[in-house]
Design a protein around this motif. Structure first.
Motif, PDB file in Angstrom:
ATOM      1  N   ARG A 180       0.715  -1.272   0.270  1.00 35.11           N
ATOM      2  CA  ARG A 180       0.136  -0.117   0.077  1.00 35.11           C
ATOM      3  C   ARG A 180       0.918   1.318   0.116  1.00 35.11           C
ATOM      4  O   ARG A 180       0.588   2.271  -0.578  1.00 35.11           O
ATOM      5  CB  ARG A 180      -1.170   0.186   1.113  1.00 35.11           C
ATOM      6  N   ALA A 181       1.969   1.225   0.852  1.00 36.75           N
ATOM      7  CA  ALA A 181       2.885   2.406   0.626  1.00 36.75           C
ATOM      8  C   ALA A 181       3.440   2.603  -0.733  1.00 36.75           C
ATOM      9  O   ALA A 181       3.581   3.543  -0.921  1.00 36.75           O
ATOM     10  CB  ALA A 181       4.096   2.238   1.929  1.00 36.75           C
ATOM     11  N   ARG A 182       4.123   1.478  -1.232  1.00 36.96           N
ATOM     12  CA  ARG A 182       4.615   1.909  -2.586  1.00 36.96           C
ATOM     13  C   ARG A 182       3.567   2.189  -3.574  1.00 36.96           C
ATOM     14  O   ARG A 182       3.894   3.082  -4.370  1.00 36.96           O
ATOM     15  CB  ARG A 182       5.192   0.336  -3.188  1.00 36.96           C
ATOM     16  N   SER A 183       2.444   1.871  -3.379  1.00 36.13           N
ATOM     17  CA  SER A 183       1.397   2.136  -4.322  1.00 36.13           C
ATOM     18  C   SER A 183       0.825   3.699  -4.269  1.00 36.13           C
ATOM     19  O   SER A 183       0.854   4.260  -5.218  1.00 36.13           O
ATOM     20  CB  SER A 183       0.100   1.149  -4.191  1.00 36.13           C
ATOM     21  N   ARG A 184       0.917   4.141  -3.092  1.00 38.79           N
ATOM     22  CA  ARG A 184       0.763   5.523  -2.992  1.00 38.79           C
ATOM     23  C   ARG A 184       1.885   6.369  -3.142  1.00 38.79           C
ATOM     24  O   ARG A 184       1.672   7.379  -3.699  1.00 38.79           O
ATOM     25  CB  ARG A 184       0.482   5.768  -1.413  1.00 38.79           C
ATOM     26  N   GLN A 185       3.123   5.854  -2.905  1.00 36.39           N
ATOM     27  CA  GLN A 185       4.240   6.643  -3.653  1.00 36.39           C
ATOM     28  C   GLN A 185       4.184   6.776  -5.079  1.00 36.39           C
ATOM     29  O   GLN A 185       4.938   7.737  -5.550  1.00 36.39           O
ATOM     30  CB  GLN A 185       5.553   5.806  -3.067  1.00 36.39           C
ATOM     31  N   LEU A 186       3.894   5.660  -5.697  1.00 38.71           N
ATOM     32  CA  LEU A 186       3.628   5.665  -7.209  1.00 38.71           C
ATOM     33  C   LEU A 186       2.527   6.526  -7.698  1.00 38.71           C
ATOM     34  O   LEU A 186       2.443   6.985  -8.953  1.00 38.71           O
ATOM     35  CB  LEU A 186       3.672   4.058  -7.813  1.00 38.71           C
ATOM     36  N   GLN A 187       1.717   6.790  -6.965  1.00 33.91           N
ATOM     37  CA  GLN A 187       0.334   7.553  -7.528  1.00 33.91           C
ATOM     38  C   GLN A 187       0.618   8.712  -8.222  1.00 33.91           C
ATOM     39  O   GLN A 187       0.093   8.884  -9.251  1.00 33.91           O
ATOM     40  CB  GLN A 187      -0.625   7.581  -6.183  1.00 33.91           C
ATOM     41  N   PRO A 188       1.257   9.676  -7.957  1.00 35.50           N
ATOM     42  CA  PRO A 188       1.443  10.831  -8.599  1.00 35.50           C
ATOM     43  C   PRO A 188       1.941  10.523 -10.085  1.00 35.50           C
ATOM     44  O   PRO A 188       1.315  10.974 -10.901  1.00 35.50           O
ATOM     45  CB  PRO A 188       2.264  11.784  -8.020  1.00 35.50           C
ATOM     46  N   GLU A 189       2.990   9.603 -10.139  1.00 40.20           N
ATOM     47  CA  GLU A 189       3.612   9.375 -11.478  1.00 40.20           C
ATOM     48  C   GLU A 189       2.733   8.513 -12.382  1.00 40.20           C
ATOM     49  O   GLU A 189       2.429   8.691 -13.287  1.00 40.20           O
ATOM     50  CB  GLU A 189       4.791   8.651 -11.188  1.00 40.20           C
ATOM     51  N   TYR A 205      -2.894  -2.478  -5.480  1.00 43.96           N
ATOM     52  CA  TYR A 205      -2.365  -1.613  -6.851  1.00 43.96           C
ATOM     53  C   TYR A 205      -3.442  -0.407  -7.016  1.00 43.96           C
ATOM     54  O   TYR A 205      -2.889   0.440  -7.713  1.00 43.96           O
ATOM     55  CB  TYR A 205      -2.527  -2.972  -8.071  1.00 43.96           C
ATOM     56  N   PHE A 206      -4.744  -0.865  -6.965  1.00 51.42           N
ATOM     57  CA  PHE A 206      -5.646   0.113  -7.184  1.00 51.42           C
ATOM     58  C   PHE A 206      -5.518   1.503  -6.714  1.00 51.42           C
ATOM     59  O   PHE A 206      -5.896   2.526  -7.022  1.00 51.42           O
ATOM     60  CB  PHE A 206      -6.957  -0.192  -6.919  1.00 51.42           C
ATOM     61  N   LEU A 207      -4.859   1.552  -5.592  1.00 51.37           N
ATOM     62  CA  LEU A 207      -4.264   2.788  -4.703  1.00 51.37           C
ATOM     63  C   LEU A 207      -3.653   3.667  -5.571  1.00 51.37           C
ATOM     64  O   LEU A 207      -3.617   5.008  -5.571  1.00 51.37           O
ATOM     65  CB  LEU A 207      -3.710   2.456  -3.681  1.00 51.37           C
ATOM     66  N   ALA A 208      -2.728   3.191  -6.517  1.00 55.70           N
ATOM     67  CA  ALA A 208      -1.919   3.997  -7.419  1.00 55.70           C
ATOM     68  C   ALA A 208      -2.853   4.776  -8.542  1.00 55.70           C
ATOM     69  O   ALA A 208      -2.240   5.856  -9.137  1.00 55.70           O
ATOM     70  CB  ALA A 208      -1.040   3.194  -8.036  1.00 55.70           C
ATOM     71  N   LEU A 209      -4.130   4.269  -8.558  1.00 62.45           N
ATOM     72  CA  LEU A 209      -4.977   4.841  -9.468  1.00 62.45           C
ATOM     73  C   LEU A 209      -6.368   5.561  -9.050  1.00 62.45           C
ATOM     74  O   LEU A 209      -7.109   5.807  -9.522  1.00 62.45           O
ATOM     75  CB  LEU A 209      -5.583   3.765 -10.555  1.00 62.45           C
ATOM     76  N   ASP A 210      -5.865   5.980  -7.685  1.00 59.96           N
ATOM     77  CA  ASP A 210      -7.071   6.515  -7.101  1.00 59.96           C
ATOM     78  C   ASP A 210      -7.420   7.762  -7.713  1.00 59.96           C
ATOM     79  O   ASP A 210      -6.557   8.736  -8.147  1.00 59.96           O
ATOM     80  CB  ASP A 210      -6.493   6.993  -5.474  1.00 59.96           C
ATOM     81  N   LYS A 211      -8.760   8.019  -7.857  1.00 54.08           N
ATOM     82  CA  LYS A 211      -9.409   9.150  -8.567  1.00 54.08           C
ATOM     83  C   LYS A 211      -9.130   9.122  -9.914  1.00 54.08           C
ATOM     84  O   LYS A 211      -9.297  10.149 -10.771  1.00 54.08           O
ATOM     85  CB  LYS A 211      -8.916  10.540  -8.021  1.00 54.08           C
ATOM     86  N   TYR A 212      -8.760   7.932 -10.620  1.00 60.34           N
ATOM     87  CA  TYR A 212      -8.479   7.707 -12.125  1.00 60.34           C
ATOM     88  C   TYR A 212      -9.892   8.394 -12.872  1.00 60.34           C
ATOM     89  O   TYR A 212      -9.920   8.572 -13.743  1.00 60.34           O
ATOM     90  CB  TYR A 212      -8.365   6.254 -12.371  1.00 60.34           C
ATOM     91  N   ASP A 213     -11.028   8.051 -12.253  1.00 61.04           N
ATOM     92  CA  ASP A 213     -12.302   8.601 -12.984  1.00 61.04           C
ATOM     93  C   ASP A 213     -12.431   9.857 -13.246  1.00 61.04           C
ATOM     94  O   ASP A 213     -13.323  10.190 -13.971  1.00 61.04           O
ATOM     95  CB  ASP A 213     -13.472   7.981 -12.061  1.00 61.04           C
ATOM     96  N   MET A 214     -11.632  10.816 -12.644  1.00 59.55           N
ATOM     97  CA  MET A 214     -11.424  11.998 -12.963  1.00 59.55           C
ATOM     98  C   MET A 214     -10.980  12.321 -14.430  1.00 59.55           C
ATOM     99  O   MET A 214     -11.236  13.351 -15.011  1.00 59.55           O
ATOM    100  CB  MET A 214     -10.782  12.875 -11.995  1.00 59.55           C
TER     101      MET A 214
END
Length: 241
Positions: free
Chosen positions: A73-82, A107-116
């Motif tokens: 989860r931590a790595r996914s959040r780290q990757l999220q902006p990129e 994995y889905f945490l990295a695409l948080d708010k993808y719907d925007m």
């Protein structure tokens, strides 16, 4: 119609020393299903991106070495902006009509708010739940319907079964792929059976263990007879000592 697929990397990988395209390096059940589809439909208008714990969001032909890094989860959040910046670029570059996202929870945490980032006219399918459910959703999205085969040609038919409201639609080969991957990852207690078993390669494994993988339910949630019946409905052979 141009289609876009985003799926998670897999722990199971080919161990070749040289770099391989990501779609060849990863060797989990989703990638085997995907490669089978591409062999049958090599001209399909499909673009594939893979979310890797190490490399972020990469195209399927991106060359990568063998490596070992788990998505947390931590790595996914780290990757999220990129990852979100990359996804925005991908969606703006071409007019896609369909998008399928096949990712696990972390994995889905990295695409948080993808719907925007989703524009009008882009149909989105999300493959979630147990591995079996994700495989079934991905298969349906790729093919749209079961593959049409020439008269007399053998077919590996999909079966359909339901347990406690959870529907599983898979071929026997897909079920065994899920079990093989779980054996590699050391999930659960596959050897806990009495008389009846499923043969995965040369390993005898518990039918309840397999059904737990397919549905996400704990083995304590159903009886052995129910597990055997579900697997038989999917066309999986059950053996008895």
């Amino acid at each position: 119609m141009r289609h876009l697929l985003i799926l998670a990397c897999s722990q199971r990988k080919r161990s070749d020393a040289d770099s391989l395209p990501a779609i060849e390096r990863y060797d989990g059940p989703t990638f085997r299903l995907l490669r089978r589809f591409l062999r049958k439909q090599p001209s399909a208008p499909l673009e594939i991106y893979i979310l890797s714990a190490k490399f972020g969001l990469i195209p399927s032909d991106y060359p990568i070495p063998d490596y070992d890094q788990k998505m947390t989860r931590a790595r996914s959040r780290q990757l999220q902006p990129e990852v979100m910046a990359k996804l925005k670029h991908i969606l703006n570059a071409k007019p896609y009509q369909q998008l399928c996202i096949c990712l696990g929870r972390d994995y889905f945490l990295a695409l948080d708010k993808y719907d925007m980032l989703i524009k009008s006219g882009l149909a989105v399918r999300i493959a979630t739940g147990s591995l079996g459910k994700k495989l079934a959703t991905l298969h349906d999205w790729l093919y749209g319907k079961p593959p049409e085969l020439a008269s007399g040609q053998a077919i590996d038919l999909q079966g359909k079964a339901c347990l406690k409201g959870i529907e599983v639609v898979m071929t026997p080969a897909q079920v065994l792929d899920v079990a093989r991957q779980a054996l590699v990852e050391g999930k659960g207690n596959p050897a806990s059976y009495q008389s009846w078993y499923v043969l995965v390669g040369d390993r005898r494994v518990s039918p309840k263990w397999v059904v737990s993988l397919l549905t996400g339910l704990p083995v304590s949630a159903f009886h052995s007879s129910v597990a055997r019946r579900l697997l038989q409905q999917l066309g999986v052979e059950i053996y008895r000592e």
